[in-house]
Design an enzyme around this catalytic site. Structure first.
Site, PDB file in Angstrom:
ATOM      1  N   TYR A   1      57.699 -26.132  86.961  1.00  0.00           N
ATOM      2  CA  TYR A   1      58.980 -26.755  86.630  1.00  0.00           C
ATOM      3  C   TYR A   1      59.619 -27.526  87.780  1.00  0.00           C
ATOM      4  CZ  TYR A   1      58.877 -24.139  82.320  1.00  0.00           C
ATOM      5  OH  TYR A   1      58.534 -23.655  81.092  1.00  0.00           O
TER       6      TYR A   1
ATOM      7  N   LYS B   1      49.210 -14.538  85.390  1.00  0.00           N
ATOM      8  CA  LYS B   1      47.877 -14.971  84.956  1.00  0.00           C
ATOM      9  C   LYS B   1      46.994 -15.062  86.211  1.00  0.00           C
ATOM     10  CE  LYS B   1      45.119 -16.559  81.774  1.00  0.00           C
ATOM     11  NZ  LYS B   1      44.424 -15.599  80.920  1.00  0.00           N
TER      12      LYS B   1
ATOM     13  N   ASP C   1      48.278 -13.183  78.834  1.00  0.00           N
ATOM     14  CA  ASP C   1      47.776 -13.247  77.449  1.00  0.00           C
ATOM     15  C   ASP C   1      47.756 -11.856  76.819  1.00  0.00           C
ATOM     16  OD1 ASP C   1      45.933 -13.038  79.516  1.00  0.00           O
ATOM     17  OD2 ASP C   1      44.233 -13.640  78.306  1.00  0.00           O
TER      18      ASP C   1
ATOM     19  N   ASP D   1      59.051 -18.537  79.977  1.00  0.00           N
ATOM     20  CA  ASP D   1      59.514 -19.469  78.956  1.00  0.00           C
ATOM     21  C   ASP D   1      58.867 -19.113  77.609  1.00  0.00           C
ATOM     22  OD1 ASP D   1      60.712 -21.624  77.822  1.00  0.00           O
ATOM     23  OD2 ASP D   1      59.719 -23.148  79.013  1.00  0.00           O
TER      24      ASP D   1
END
Ligand code: NAD
Length: 417
Positions: free
Chosen positions: A162, A229, A283, A307
């Site tokens: 971002y 992740k 995930d 998000d």
């Protein structure tokens, strides 16, 4: 008192002061608000009505919020002129008055600002986006046991993808970066690839995880889960996980334990007074929150995961119309509706003001006005139980009565004791 060009500071009331980690809040704090674009004015009116009545009823007229309008988005352009989407005065007022609340804002299509929300977060260094997700009985939900999900997500708000460092395919700068990576670092990047830079720092990760653990301590939560992740993005997401564990050990070593400690030292039983720090790959976490939601309480995660995860969780308990949020720095609290401006419903007095009302509830808690916050929550529960709801819930609730946005707010106030 402070003077602004287009902001009228109320004659009555007082500024909230900050004393270290504490806020000093008088009986009539001045709180800036941004009404917002699209459905913003409708939901703001409804939220203000509910907040004012809750404070009035709870404290027998002894406390009152002195609202002060500040501007961003379309209304700022109307007040300040062309391209003035986010006037400096607005930023200054939030800094000066410490606590503020806002409706949703349109993303400008000109004026050099990518997103007003991202700009606000970056200019005010609001590094933690905080989203509590919990279920109100009776709200339509797509899952069997929505009541099992009760988490609060701390999303890092200033870093990750971002930061907006991107290089458009085919441009000179893109070619420069691409050639640099291909030649200097022997990479094999395909010609014409768009490039975006992912940045995650120890500084940013540490302060976010600290805030999440502090929340867990203050609210008697048993675990904090670092979601990342890191199996793929080792030096950004993986580093977030490692820095998170490091921060837990360094700042809260006497009260935090890891899952290894739990197994090896405590035979799988969390000792009283300890907080379990665990981590999950992003995930897997989406599955976990569907299949084993009760195992999670506080989540700390980088920007992009946060998000996705916060909207997915909100969907499980009734959708964005009912999902509150806050953006926090060490001293500033900016509370906001988490959905957008839903332009097709603008000025129709139709949508659900729940997200902004519940953001106001978070704000009252932040001020230490917990009794008024509780009063609103109870009144919302009664209103939902009576099946008096806005269109988004009404179409999914049999036997419900659809009411306008403003009427929903009035019903909540009627349901206060
Ligand atoms: P949106 O959230 O505005 O609307 C998507 C859909 O969600 C709407 O059509 C509506 O069906 C539903 N919805 C949203 N709020 C609702 C409410 N309170 N009650 C009932 N239903 C509701 O998302 P979008 O259409 O992708 O974005 C519209 C604009 O909002 C864009 O300019 C976008 O950049 C901006 N935006 C702002 C924020 C923010 O200010 N925090 C967040 C997201 C999007």
């Amino acid at each position: 008192m402070l003077k602004y060009k287009n902001i009228s500071v109320p004659d009555k009331g007082e500024k909230i002061e900050v004393d270290g980690a504490n806020l000093i809040v008088g009986d009539s704090p001045i709180i800036p608000f941004i009404e917002g674009d699209g459905i913003g004015p409708d939901i703001w009116k409804a939220a203000q009505f509910v907040l004012d009545n809750a404070v009035k009823k709870t404290y027998n007229n002894k406390r009152k919020i002195e609202w002060m309008e500040i501007y961003a988005g379309d209304k700022a352009v109307r007040v300040y002129g062309k391209n003035q989407w986010l006037p400096n005065e607005t930023i200054d007022a939030i800094k000066n008055f410490t606590v503020a609340i806002k409706g949703p804002l349109t993303t400008p299509i000109s004026g050099g600002i990518r997103s007003l929300n991202v700009a606000l977060r970056q200019k005010l260094d609001l590094f933690a986006s905080v989203r509590p997700i919990r279920y109100f009985t009776g709200v339509p939900s797509p899952v069997k046991r929505p009541q099992d999900l009760n988490v609060i997500i701390f999303r890092e708000n200033t870093e990750d993808l971002y930061t907006g460092i991107e290089f458009k395919s085919g441009t000179k700068d893109n070619n420069k970066v691409l050639n640099f990576l291909n030649y200097e670092f022997k990479k094999n990047i395909r010609d014409g690839s768009g490039i975006g830079i992912k940045l995650i720092s120890e500084f940013g990760s540490t302060r976010l995880v600290q805030k999440a653990i502090e929340y867990a301590i203050d609210n008697d939560k048993k675990s904090v889960t670092l979601v990342h992740k890191g199996n793929i993005m080792k030096y950004t997401e993986g580093a977030f996980r490692d820095w998170g564990y490091k921060a837990a050990k360094k700042f809260f070593g006497d009260i935090t334990i890891t899952e290894d400690d739990l197994r090896d030292k405590y035979k799988g039983v969390l000792p009283i007074g300890k907080i379990l720090i665990k981590d999950r790959i992003a995930d897997n976490m989406f599955q976990q929150l569907m299949l084993r939601p009760t195992e999670y309480e506080v989540i700390a995660t980088p920007n992009l995961n946060g998000d996705y995860l916060s909207d997915a969780c909100a969907a499980q308990v009734g959708g964005l119309g009912f999902a509150p949020g806050a953006n926090l720095s060490y001293s500033i609290g900016l509370f906001e509706a988490t959905h957008g401006t839903a332009p097709k419903y603008a000025d129709k007095d139709k949508v659900n003001p729940g997200s902004l009302i519940l953001s106001g509830v978070m704000m009252l808690e932040y001020l230490g006005w917990k009794e008024a916050a509780k009063e609103i929550e109870k009144a919302i529960k009664r209103t939902i139980k009576a099946k008096t709801v806005t269109y988004d819930f009404a179409r999914q609730m049999s036997g419900s009565k659809e009411v306008k946005c403003s009427v929903f707010a009035k019903e909540i106030v009627k349901n206060m004791k």
